[in-house]
Design a protein around this motif. Sequence first.
Motif, mmCIF file in Angstrom:
data_model
loop_
_atom_site.group_PDB
_atom_site.id
_atom_site.type_symbol
_atom_site.label_atom_id
_atom_site.label_comp_id
_atom_site.label_asym_id
_atom_site.label_seq_id
_atom_site.Cartn_x
_atom_site.Cartn_y
_atom_site.Cartn_z
ATOM 1 N N LYS A 248 0.836 -1.210 0.000
ATOM 2 C CA LYS A 248 0.000 0.000 0.000
ATOM 3 C C LYS A 248 0.870 1.260 0.000
ATOM 4 N N HIS A 251 2.038 1.611 -3.481
ATOM 5 C CA HIS A 251 0.908 2.071 -4.288
ATOM 6 C C HIS A 251 0.647 3.560 -4.060
ATOM 7 N N MET A 272 -3.949 4.188 -12.876
ATOM 8 C CA MET A 272 -3.882 3.246 -11.749
ATOM 9 C C MET A 272 -4.605 1.944 -12.093
ATOM 10 N N TRP A 276 -3.547 -1.932 -11.875
ATOM 11 C CA TRP A 276 -4.342 -2.929 -11.140
ATOM 12 C C TRP A 276 -4.634 -4.176 -11.975
ATOM 13 N N PHE A 279 -1.629 -5.807 -10.665
ATOM 14 C CA PHE A 279 -1.600 -5.907 -9.188
ATOM 15 C C PHE A 279 -2.594 -6.942 -8.684
ATOM 16 N N VAL A 306 -9.021 0.426 -2.530
ATOM 17 C CA VAL A 306 -7.635 -0.073 -2.355
ATOM 18 C C VAL A 306 -7.427 -0.515 -0.912
#
Length: 316
Positions: A248, A251, A272, A276, A279, A306
Amino acid sequence: MTRLYSSPLQGFTDYRFRNAFYEHFGGIDQYMAPYIRLNGKMEIKASRQRDLLPENNHTPDLIPQVITKDALEFLFVAEAVQKLGYKELNWNLGCPYPMVAKRGMGSGLLGKPGIIDEVLHIVSEESDIKVSVKMRLGYESADEIYEVLPVLEKYELANISIHPRIGKQLYKGEVDLNSFESCLKQSRHTLIYNGDITSVQAFRKLKERFNSIDHWMIGRGLIADPYLPSMIKTDSLIYPEDRYESFKEFHDSLFAQYEEALSGTKHVLLRMLQFWEYFIRSFPSSPKGLKMIKKAKNYQSYHKAVQLLCSTEAAE
Ligand SMILES: Cc1cc2nc3c(=O)[nH]c(=O)nc-3n(C[C@H](O)[C@H](O)[C@H](O)COP(=O)(O)O)c2cc1C
């Protein structure tokens, strides 16, 4: 000693990603920047220049890359990156996208070993930059590489990375390990294996089969699981306790940089979301995770999604 290279992914592994990855995870010995492509003019796009500026890059070893079929373009880019302090330029002979390959660049050049020879000859005569090559097995057929390797033998190269697929395959189907094995016998150069290293187990299997290879390159697997390179280095299957907290932080640092660099919520969230798509493979406990990210239309709901993904996974 295992040496790991980070594979360039246009649209993903820019300097912001590379720096954040290096600061939070590491395990990579050498990074490669996504390719520079000149569009008919002897001019490097500002975004590509920014990506290579020494003051923007905190990773210890970064190699720029060029995609071209033209020796003069190659020399122009070589001189430009030398001015920025780089000593090596990687030549992209792997890009599979039809728009590029049909113009005889990337993997589209693999069927034309004569042009490869001509470019390398001129570059070796006119420039003292070190050259490395990143390639596939071919565009139409995996046999194309057997005509290219003898050409590469004629030149001093820093290394050759091989992604054992053909261009026409794009990213579909399996990697062709038998062909990669045949290449090993046909080159005196340092060869780097690249393709589908997505877990420590997958790496162990490849290492078992190709035990003479010490050089490995990871692309999509590193984005999907940024812990992968350091775990390969320590040959460990055990993640740190704070895996999702560290993720996190990583991120959030990426998000903050894109929020500053891109204009408008939509662009930032789209960028983002692209991350993902990779991710999410580290979030098996949330099968609807990607949908949650896609649904978020403002920063507040995005961050909430998130946070939920990270805390759900950490609790598993
Ligand atoms: C979205 C995307 C962008 C890419 N951009 C580049 C690039 O700029 N230069 C390059 O040499 N390869 C590029 N590649 C190929 C990767 O570097 C790598 O060779 C390929 O993904 C196989 O390795 P992997 O299975 O570890 O991802 C790209 C791949 C993807 C999926």
